[in-house]
Enzyme design. Sequence first.
Site, mmCIF file in Angstrom:
data_model
loop_
_atom_site.group_PDB
_atom_site.id
_atom_site.type_symbol
_atom_site.label_atom_id
_atom_site.label_comp_id
_atom_site.label_asym_id
_atom_site.label_seq_id
_atom_site.Cartn_x
_atom_site.Cartn_y
_atom_site.Cartn_z
ATOM 1 C CD GLU B 43 -2.787 0.928 2.594
ATOM 2 O OE1 GLU B 43 -2.564 0.019 3.415
ATOM 3 O OE2 GLU B 43 -3.765 1.696 2.707
ATOM 4 C CE LYS B 139 -7.375 1.297 2.991
ATOM 5 N NZ LYS B 139 -6.204 1.568 3.875
ATOM 6 C CB CYS B 175 -4.883 -2.058 3.294
ATOM 7 S SG CYS B 175 -4.237 -2.404 4.958
ATOM 8 C CB SER B 202 -1.323 -5.052 7.783
ATOM 9 O OG SER B 202 -1.786 -5.711 8.933
ATOM 10 N N GLY B 347 20.499 -2.553 35.410
ATOM 11 C CA GLY B 347 19.150 -3.130 35.528
ATOM 12 C C GLY B 347 18.696 -3.789 34.236
#
Lengths: 605, 605
Positions: B43, B139, B175, B202, B347
């Site tokens: 896309e 789209k 998509c 995505s 840590g």
Amino acid sequence: MQLRVAMAQVDTRVGDLAGNADLVVRWAAEASAAGAQLVVFPEMTLTGYPPEDLALRESFARASEQSLVDLAGRLAADGLGALAVVVGYLAHTEGSGPAPVDEPPTDDDRPSDANPRRGAPRNAAALLHGGEVVARYYKRHLPNYGVFDEARYFVPGTDLPVVRLHGVDVALTICEDLWVEGGPCGVAGEAGVDLVVSPNASPYERAKDDLRLPLVRRRAAEARAAILYCNQVGGQDELVFDGDSMAVSPTGELLARAPQFVEHLLTVDLRLDPSAVPERREGRVGPMTVTRHVVSDEPVPPYEPRPASIAEPLSDCEEVWRALVLGLRDFIDKNGMPSVVLGLSGGIDSAVCAALAVDALGADRVHGVGLPSTWSSEHSLADAEDLARRTGLHYSVVPIAPMVDSFHGAAELTGVAAENLQARVRGTLLMGLSNQHGHLLLTTGNKSEVAVGYSTLYGDSAGGFAPIKDVPKTLVWELARWRNTHARGRGETEPIPQNSIDKPPSAELAPGQVDSDSLPSYDLLDAVITDYVDRDLGLAELLERGHDAEVVARVLRLVDAAEFKRRQSAPGTKISLKAFGRDRRLPITNRWRETLPTVREGAAQ
Amino acid sequence: MQLRVAMAQVDTRVGDLAGNADLVVRWAAEASAAGAQLVVFPEMTLTGYPPEDLALRESFARASEQSLVDLAGRLAADGLGALAVVVGYLAHTEGSGPAPVDEPPTDDDRPSDANPRRGAPRNAAALLHGGEVVARYYKRHLPNYGVFDEARYFVPGTDLPVVRLHGVDVALTICEDLWVEGGPCGVAGEAGVDLVVSPNASPYERAKDDLRLPLVRRRAAEARAAILYCNQVGGQDELVFDGDSMAVSPTGELLARAPQFVEHLLTVDLRLDPSAVPERREGRVGPMTVTRHVVSDEPVPPYEPRPASIAEPLSDCEEVWRALVLGLRDFIDKNGMPSVVLGLSGGIDSAVCAALAVDALGADRVHGVGLPSTWSSEHSLADAEDLARRTGLHYSVVPIAPMVDSFHGAAELTGVAAENLQARVRGTLLMGLSNQHGHLLLTTGNKSEVAVGYSTLYGDSAGGFAPIKDVPKTLVWELARWRNTHARGRGETEPIPQNSIDKPPSAELAPGQVDSDSLPSYDLLDAVITDYVDRDLGLAELLERGHDAEVVARVLRLVDAAEFKRRQSAPGTKISLKAFGRDRRLPITNRWRETLPTVREGAAQ
């Protein structure tokens, strides 16, 4: 046919359902005492606006529905049941709990792609009367540009409820519905109504008040009805709402107008001609379904109307100043901060921020700190002290040389790294005072600086609120002059030292440094920023408009590179079309650079 | 009927039209060399995804249109004209310049409220062949939830182009169209096609790959056609895309699947049965208009298909680790940063961040600094040194006591203010090194800390990228153990010192301080954060699910109050449904606190 109506232009708090309900009861009582039969509150009164992702939390939406029903009962119990009250709220028609709204979603009421949640949530307004929720309206036009994200949150409505009150047919709409030709106002015009109420949450922009009256007039003509436009007032994070509520007659006459930036109850006596409405329809009208509800057919007995008030418009500078003061005050107060602290450099930005803070909070809640370094000029401290004396804020001085030296003992920092170090030592000191005493730190950067990234991350950009983040440098000077003139006009001390206005701006992080070493002159810079940022023009258009090619190339490079700093910076009141707030969303990681041949030629000239 | 097709799962760069076009040409050449007749790119290939407000800049949209036309010509000139290439781009049909798109907008093509710009811009894909733009698709379904804001940017399309290629009818979609039942795939099924191509952007979420295959299967059944799902790969600010491209037969058989987190050309030989498509329609089909375009009717001569590859799924920990590595690497590299610096406390958080950075960039681009204070325990420096030795990163030590003392000499800072001071001195030092040497500073906070605000603004939260911002503390430990096990399995040195994993977490800003002084245990904390933040459950639901009432009350108070810090914090790769990135938008100024009576009772137990 007469009706006394009121618009309660109030300052709600986002998320404070109980407090906002209290506010409605208090102002409804005032409207009732003023003899009004109808009072209109702003958009999403009970939840505050914008609730952002709170709107998606089911527990919040259910609580909003409950608070609406409770409010209707409470108004009646308080003896206000005879007053029709229009309030905004967040509606919720679906979920695991019992559905509190009686109407099932209609067939047209499909969730959109943008909002796949069927039937919920919605941006709603209800008319309360006699302890009951008489009618509910769901906003039809959902703005999704600039600062608005309503397609993310709401399902659009399809029904237009019309409530008869003392014989007057009142249609309910919400905010953006008023900006759309052929929207609910058009439907109201076809259906036949006497009055349209329009609760709003319309954010302040410079000179937006000039747009609103012609808009309301056009919509009154389309609706063939009077319009009551009630807008909220107050600051909410980056946004500030200016009120400016108004009533317009069916023929477009301005009947009443509220002042900007203050809570206000605007009352007006309407005289409406029912014979001017030839037909009164219900059911399908255009794209909407009109429903009719009757509270009372009986007109109000004839009475002598009172004159209504029409507020005078403010000057451009006063309007901006008051927007900034209100945005700052509400951010501090609504977040429960007792006081603010800021660094005073003697320069114009910190002086204007201090004057705004004193106007917003009172001098006793404002703490200024002079933080001179090795490179600070003598006038810096003198000007800061002068400002403190003029405004009466708390003032102290902490020289930063010992801290700066201790860092130089630990790491070799030169050039820009050494310049930034000084700013970060100041930021660390100010945040220390903030943590120790509970002050919120104000950061004093202006829009020109923020645009080009002329600041130190975690240094002078450190702070919880940026009062002039959306004010270009040239306007900062203008505001400073206006504020002093305003004080002179009222026989008050001018808050801002003339020397802070007159001297060339400097970060004073290196010997003899002035802003013009690193940046174009602010008049050129601000002109390019306005066209590139506010108007989103591309390179070719900027050159067509006559900006100098070399300045343009330089400014675009700086603005594009500064996105990262802006993404991490404090909120600040938005005053213009496209501020560096949530209404400008650019990727940090972004390779788009406009470098047309025309520019390279221009730069070589 | 046979066709060899390819999916080019590439890592594009937002805004880099020229670079992305180069990428398409390079991978198209590979697809051609592999004998493919069709190659599908992700896309918005040419613009990168998501372009955010760049999509609204006309000069950018026009440049995107031009780059599409140029690309078609360039592919043909490079001898790739016989290959059909599907690429995504930003379409622009209106403006002051010449309209580069030939089709006028149809009547159905009305701007929505969400996007009032008629005809422009659009999220588009085009099929290029023989030097021409054969077909353009806009789209139709625009996601506007979570991280998506497409209603802000795009006008939805209404036409479904179908291109005949070697006798195979190929429908174009994009998509989100694939996620909608009865969307373009349903229209394709009614219209009659052999193959649907689906370019995607995505974003990765944990275990999202488990959702995609069943989804593509359902849509293949609806379309009665094979589906080519091509997803982009790479990091873009908060987002990371994992690829996971695949091909599915009309009967739902998984034919090929690409590995996650790497650029990859996935090729597959399709065998399609034209007689399985009973009818081939054009014109109005359901809500869309189907257009037919013919490139070639002649089928490919029969050939022996090659076996396609199906990538093995990764373990949960490996998937997350690789997402974080790719997100970090692309943020650094795409922003042109040569190297990173981070503070090493000994840590677990800084150890995992350092290991991620070394995996992403190589040890030579990673600079760790030990910054011990008066309250640092002995094991802190030892563990940091051990980490440096194990990973091979550059390591130095700067004790902070002299700087901390210099501040104490200038202002009285006690309690939390004194604790924060130490963190800010570290932040100032690290930013100084960043400025001096050009490193980007990494901030090492995890999602649990970020959620409850357990960090110092401008102190340990200072930095340009937060590698584990979306990783809850309990998962940080899990990832550390996985990474060490993974190293052991390959006979490599375990990067993370066991002691950093085993010891109780501590900020070490006061004598003997451990996290559990201020916070619930991390297993309890993370469970509440998951339900409150990721699932957006309300208080009543949290209690119903069995969380301890006192812990819930405490965590909600902390999470609600920390919004301000989060708004100013660095981007970090998102790995879960609802990260503290752009997909969670709450007001800073917000009074909503759930304090039902049940909680107060619970808290009193």
